[in-house]
Design a protein around this motif. Structure first.
Motif, PDB file in Angstrom:
ATOM      1  N   TYR A 134      39.363 -63.703  74.470  1.00  0.00           N
ATOM      2  CA  TYR A 134      38.330 -63.329  73.075  1.00  0.00           C
ATOM      3  C   TYR A 134      36.938 -63.762  73.219  1.00  0.00           C
ATOM      4  O   TYR A 134      36.050 -62.974  72.598  1.00  0.00           O
ATOM      5  CB  TYR A 134      39.220 -63.863  72.141  1.00  0.00           C
ATOM      6  CG  TYR A 134      38.419 -63.637  70.561  1.00  0.00           C
ATOM      7  CD1 TYR A 134      38.329 -62.289  69.886  1.00  0.00           C
ATOM      8  CD2 TYR A 134      38.000 -64.748  69.920  1.00  0.00           C
ATOM      9  CE1 TYR A 134      37.661 -62.003  69.143  1.00  0.00           C
ATOM     10  CE2 TYR A 134      37.403 -64.408  68.610  1.00  0.00           C
ATOM     11  CZ  TYR A 134      37.238 -63.031  68.219  1.00  0.00           C
ATOM     12  OH  TYR A 134      36.563 -62.980  66.745  1.00  0.00           O
ATOM     13  N   ALA A 135      36.704 -64.694  73.661  1.00  0.00           N
ATOM     14  CA  ALA A 135      35.382 -65.157  73.954  1.00  0.00           C
ATOM     15  C   ALA A 135      34.527 -64.337  74.815  1.00  0.00           C
ATOM     16  O   ALA A 135      33.497 -63.846  74.614  1.00  0.00           O
ATOM     17  CB  ALA A 135      35.450 -66.602  74.563  1.00  0.00           C
ATOM     18  N   ALA A 136      35.339 -63.647  76.032  1.00  0.00           N
ATOM     19  CA  ALA A 136      34.549 -62.921  76.912  1.00  0.00           C
ATOM     20  C   ALA A 136      34.364 -61.754  76.395  1.00  0.00           C
ATOM     21  O   ALA A 136      33.432 -61.041  76.497  1.00  0.00           O
ATOM     22  CB  ALA A 136      35.701 -62.732  78.096  1.00  0.00           C
ATOM     23  N   TYR A 137      35.552 -60.921  75.296  1.00  0.00           N
ATOM     24  CA  TYR A 137      35.182 -59.928  74.767  1.00  0.00           C
ATOM     25  C   TYR A 137      33.964 -59.993  73.647  1.00  0.00           C
ATOM     26  O   TYR A 137      33.073 -59.146  73.483  1.00  0.00           O
ATOM     27  CB  TYR A 137      36.601 -59.508  73.851  1.00  0.00           C
ATOM     28  CG  TYR A 137      36.352 -58.466  72.684  1.00  0.00           C
ATOM     29  CD1 TYR A 137      36.699 -56.996  72.978  1.00  0.00           C
ATOM     30  CD2 TYR A 137      36.182 -58.632  71.270  1.00  0.00           C
ATOM     31  CE1 TYR A 137      36.213 -56.086  72.038  1.00  0.00           C
ATOM     32  CE2 TYR A 137      35.874 -57.909  70.416  1.00  0.00           C
ATOM     33  CZ  TYR A 137      35.871 -56.530  70.989  1.00  0.00           C
ATOM     34  OH  TYR A 137      35.942 -55.371  69.840  1.00  0.00           O
ATOM     35  N   LYS A 138      33.773 -61.164  72.774  1.00  0.00           N
ATOM     36  CA  LYS A 138      32.710 -61.151  72.151  1.00  0.00           C
ATOM     37  C   LYS A 138      31.255 -61.176  72.949  1.00  0.00           C
ATOM     38  O   LYS A 138      30.251 -60.666  72.429  1.00  0.00           O
ATOM     39  CB  LYS A 138      32.851 -62.473  71.127  1.00  0.00           C
ATOM     40  CG  LYS A 138      33.935 -62.337  70.249  1.00  0.00           C
ATOM     41  CD  LYS A 138      33.862 -63.408  68.974  1.00  0.00           C
ATOM     42  CE  LYS A 138      32.712 -63.526  68.320  1.00  0.00           C
ATOM     43  NZ  LYS A 138      32.672 -64.528  67.143  1.00  0.00           N
ATOM     44  N   MET A 139      31.340 -61.823  74.030  1.00  0.00           N
ATOM     45  CA  MET A 139      30.131 -62.021  74.897  1.00  0.00           C
ATOM     46  C   MET A 139      29.757 -60.523  75.430  1.00  0.00           C
ATOM     47  O   MET A 139      28.611 -60.060  75.301  1.00  0.00           O
ATOM     48  CB  MET A 139      30.292 -62.863  75.986  1.00  0.00           C
ATOM     49  CG  MET A 139      30.452 -64.416  75.524  1.00  0.00           C
ATOM     50  SD  MET A 139      31.037 -65.517  77.121  1.00  0.00           S
ATOM     51  CE  MET A 139      29.707 -65.169  78.233  1.00  0.00           C
ATOM     52  N   ASP A 140      30.679 -59.908  75.825  1.00  0.00           N
ATOM     53  CA  ASP A 140      30.526 -58.499  76.385  1.00  0.00           C
ATOM     54  C   ASP A 140      30.035 -57.726  75.134  1.00  0.00           C
ATOM     55  O   ASP A 140      28.828 -56.677  75.319  1.00  0.00           O
ATOM     56  CB  ASP A 140      31.752 -57.795  76.723  1.00  0.00           C
ATOM     57  CG  ASP A 140      32.041 -58.138  78.187  1.00  0.00           C
ATOM     58  OD1 ASP A 140      31.189 -58.774  79.002  1.00  0.00           O
ATOM     59  OD2 ASP A 140      33.454 -58.499  78.519  1.00  0.00           O
ATOM     60  N   LYS A 141      30.542 -57.714  74.067  1.00  0.00           N
ATOM     61  CA  LYS A 141      30.420 -56.902  72.943  1.00  0.00           C
ATOM     62  C   LYS A 141      28.957 -57.175  72.045  1.00  0.00           C
ATOM     63  O   LYS A 141      28.206 -56.468  71.367  1.00  0.00           O
ATOM     64  CB  LYS A 141      31.335 -56.760  72.148  1.00  0.00           C
ATOM     65  CG  LYS A 141      32.744 -56.175  72.747  1.00  0.00           C
ATOM     66  CD  LYS A 141      32.430 -54.508  73.295  1.00  0.00           C
ATOM     67  CE  LYS A 141      33.492 -53.979  73.648  1.00  0.00           C
ATOM     68  NZ  LYS A 141      33.318 -52.780  74.187  1.00  0.00           N
ATOM     69  N   MET A 142      28.940 -58.660  71.675  1.00  0.00           N
ATOM     70  CA  MET A 142      27.975 -59.080  70.898  1.00  0.00           C
ATOM     71  C   MET A 142      26.526 -60.114  71.540  1.00  0.00           C
ATOM     72  O   MET A 142      26.023 -60.492  70.914  1.00  0.00           O
ATOM     73  CB  MET A 142      28.440 -59.576  69.755  1.00  0.00           C
ATOM     74  CG  MET A 142      29.334 -58.654  68.845  1.00  0.00           C
ATOM     75  SD  MET A 142      30.281 -59.283  67.413  1.00  0.00           S
ATOM     76  CE  MET A 142      31.647 -59.612  68.314  1.00  0.00           C
ATOM     77  N   GLY A 143      27.016 -60.610  72.597  1.00  0.00           N
ATOM     78  CA  GLY A 143      26.162 -61.606  73.413  1.00  0.00           C
ATOM     79  C   GLY A 143      26.595 -62.798  73.023  1.00  0.00           C
ATOM     80  O   GLY A 143      27.541 -63.139  72.430  1.00  0.00           O
TER      81      GLY A 143
END
Length: 411
Positions: free
Chosen positions: A323-332
């Motif tokens: 989930y942390a990786a997903y947020k980094m990819d999508k929102m920085g």
């Protein structure tokens, strides 16, 4: 949310197969050679077994190389979330990250040079790092201050004419003992009264053989020097390098560090999860193959409950990290601050707890070098300090939660 591209699935499958076919059959012999070749703290004699270059050449030929880098030309071009799955697979092995040229601190250092380095810096240092021809070192933590607050840093990088003059002492400098280490990224205070305290630190490229750079000693973790990679203490005494050796310019150190640490924490945490999975497998196999008091070890006491607890904890840690990786990819990175801190607390602790269970089931073998468990335990315990101790990350999480409720920080 976590659906993978066909390209990512292919990389994951091929990485798994390579580890199974090429690394697992020789890993025990590899570490036997490492311990034979590097018997003490005399880092000047440390060397890697010849087997490493053979494995690296095979990995490069298979296209399983620099998979961490989100650049389709220089790396695999995978997202942070996609590479996270590969990091988990490599975490099951103590050598796999190095074989794939996806090992710390080189991954972070390469990403810094890729994102912030000048053309000349990339030509001189990034290219040979990407080729696996050299290794690098990261120097941030200092022995004489509480390094959990990076603004405590006493090392200095002062501009004098067209040179930067470096002074200070660093320790727990990752990769310092490696015989192929050629360049250091040195983070230091660059005094400038016109700037706030978070714009008075810089990252500087320093060739290892520069005059005034002195490796003082290697530092053992639980009595093991982690040779020939090594973590060491190094002093900088009036070291002079060109002003062009600033990465991204003077005063940009903290900004670069945050960019470096975000993906790096995903990598560390997913490797922890891979190591935890391996530890759980070893625990189950050992516990079901040995008997005491007429029963398999795993069926004695509360051991079956411990297996269940380990499964739940590992899966929770994996989902939180993805989930942390997903947020980094999508929102920085900034949008994922809570999750990045959370996984840094959770994943190493899960690994530490699962390894502890596995060691207990293994008995005396668990504290020997006959299994990877002691190395996994040292990895977990050290990571609860590295890149910010647990307490700092918990403080960040709490601060962000208070801000959500309108209680803005006064600091």
């Amino acid at each position: 949310m976590y659906e993978l591209s066909d390209r990512a699935k292919d990389y994951i499958q091929r990485t798994e197969q390579f580890i199974k076919d090429e690394i697992e059959p020789v890993e025990a012999d590899f570490w036997h050679d490492v311990h034979r070749l590097n018997v003490d703290g005399d880092w000047t004699k440390w060397q890697w077994p010849a087997m490493l270059e053979t494995l690296k050449a095979k990995a490069k030929a298979a296209g399983l190389w620099n998979m961490f880098l989100p650049d389709a030309t220089l790396g695999a071009g995978l997202s942070v979330q996609e590479y996270a799955h590969i990091a988990e697979r490599t975490g099951r092995s103590l050598i796999a990250p190095t074989v794939f040229n996806c090992n710390a601190p080189d991954t972070g250092n390469m990403e810094v040079l890729w994102r912030y380095g000048s053309e000349a810096q990339q030509e001189q240092w990034l290219k040979p790092l990407l080729a696996g021809e050299i290794r690098s070192v990261f120097c941030m933590t200092e022995p004489d201050v509480a390094s959990s607050d990076a603004t405590n840093m006493q090392a200095t990088a002062v501009i004098e004419g067209d040179e930067i003059v470096l002074n200070g002492r660093k320790w727990w400098s990752s990769g310092l003992g490696d015989p192929n280490a050629k360049v250091i990224i040195f983070m230091a205070h660059t005094p400038d009264e016109s700037k706030d305290r978070h714009h008075q630190h810089s990252m500087v490229l320093v060739p290892v053989n520069t005059q005034g750079v002195k490796i003082e000693r290697m530092l053992p973790v639980f009595g093991d020097y982690d040779a020939p990679h090594g973590h060491g203490e190094v002093s900088f005494d009036n070291v002079r390098v060109p002003v062009a050796n600033f990465i991204g310019g003077a005063g940009q150190g903290f900004e670069i560090a945050q960019g470096r640490l975000g993906p790096g924490r995903i990598h560390h945490c997913m490797r922890c999860i891979g190591a935890a999975e391996k530890s759980l497998e070893l625990m189950i196999d050992r516990g079901m193959s040995r008997k005491a008091f007429g029963k398999e070890l795993l069926k004695l006491g509360g051991n079956l409950e411990r297996v269940a607890e380990a499964r739940v904890a590992i899966d929770q840690a994996r989902l939180l990290t993805l989930y942390a990786a997903y947020k980094m990819d999508k929102m920085g990175n900034m949008a994922a601050l809570t999750e990045i801190s959370a996984i840094k607390v959770v994943a190493p602790t899960v690994l530490q707890n699962v390894v502890d269970m596995a060691i207990q089931i293994h008995g005396g073998a668990g504290v020997s070098k006959d299994t990877p468990l002691t190395a996994f335990y040292a990895q977990a315990r050290a990571l609860r300090l590295a890149d910010g101790p647990d307490e700092v990350h918990k403080g960040m999480i709490a601060k962000l939660e208070l801000m959500k409720r309108g209680y803005a920080s006064r600091r």
